[in-house]
Design a protein around this motif. Structure first.
Motif, PDB file in Angstrom:
ATOM      1  N   ARG A 141       0.837  -1.200   0.000  1.00 11.25           N
ATOM      2  CA  ARG A 141       0.000   0.000   0.000  1.00 11.25           C
ATOM      3  C   ARG A 141       0.880   1.263   0.000  1.00 11.25           C
ATOM      4  O   ARG A 141       0.606   2.221  -0.735  1.00 11.25           O
TER       5      ARG A 141
ATOM      6  N   GLU B  77       0.983   4.060  -2.935  1.00  6.93           N
ATOM      7  CA  GLU B  77       0.529   5.417  -2.611  1.00  6.93           C
ATOM      8  C   GLU B  77       1.656   6.445  -2.600  1.00  6.93           C
ATOM      9  O   GLU B  77       1.435   7.612  -2.933  1.00  6.93           O
ATOM     10  N   GLN B  78       2.874   6.032  -2.242  1.00 10.87           N
ATOM     11  CA  GLN B  78       3.965   7.000  -2.088  1.00 10.87           C
ATOM     12  C   GLN B  78       5.051   6.913  -3.154  1.00 10.87           C
ATOM     13  O   GLN B  78       5.764   7.881  -3.398  1.00 10.87           O
TER      14      GLN B  78
END
Length: 219
Positions: free
Chosen positions: A102, A106-107
């Protein structure tokens, strides 16, 4: 620097030690199976307190189905567990892998960061795992100290230390620069197959005359 922070071997002996290991295995590599930095990262997370053989059996089933952060997220934690349930601590590892995926999505746009701080911030990733990824996936001259390297470094006198960080720091200083990229692979393999924990195979060891271990086996 105290005696515990200094190699017990001379520079010439250290050069000779790695020269012999390099001659025996010119192109050492991890025994974990992977094709991408992400596959390596997940394999190393799964390998904690597990064998490379066991991890490879699981990832041979997992990676053809899901070998990207997005694909593993789509599997979900329960789905992931069905592929890694043969590995020790699989419940905690599944949770960490999902959380790591995740963060990567996301990053980092699904990519594995080539940065120690960023890697160590990922769930399930400690200094050793970060060092493996930096060295093996990105070619950084890092030293990933596991139980095998810790044992070999202390037994041989190459880099005696009371904890893994002390051994890591001393190895980085003691290992000649031209061997540092491959050094941790040579030492891991030597510890896994020759300088074994219960009974080292000293008669078959190519560095036995350099090694400072007092309790060498004779047969």
């Amino acid at each position: 620097m105290s005696k515990t922070q200094r190699s017990r071997l001379t520079r010439a002996q250290i050069e000779d030690l790695f020269s012999r290991l390099a001659e025996l295995n010119p192109h050492p590599k991890t025994e974990l199976e992977y094709q991408t930095p992400f596959e390596l990262l997940i394999a190393v997370i799964l390998s904690a307190q597990a064998t490379d053989v066991g991890v490879n059996k699981a990832t041979r089933r997992l990676y053809p189905v899901a070998n990207t952060p997005k694909a593993i997220l789509e599997l979900g934690e329960a789905g992931l567990k069905s592929y890694i349930s043969t590995i020790g601590l699989f419940n905690a590892k599944a949770k960490n892998v999902i959380a790591t995926c995740r963060i990567l999505v996301e990053q980092y746009g699904g990519d594995v960061p080539r940065d120690r701080v960023a890697l160590e911030a990922l769930p399930g990733v400690g200094r050793k795992t970060a060092n493996v990824v930096l060295n093996t996936a990105f070619g950084e001259p890092t030293m990933a100290v596991d139980t095998h390297i810790f044992r070999v470094a202390n037994r041989t006198g190459l880099a005696p230390g009371k904890d893994v960080r002390a051994v890591e720091d001393l190895l980085v200083k003691a290992v000649p620069a031209h061997y540092l990229q491959d050094a941790h692979h040579w030492l891991i393999l030597h510890g896994r197959y020759v300088c074994k924990a219960r009974k080292p195979d000293c008669p078959q060891c190519v560095i036995r005359d350099i090694c400072r271990f007092k309790d060498k086996t004779v047969c």
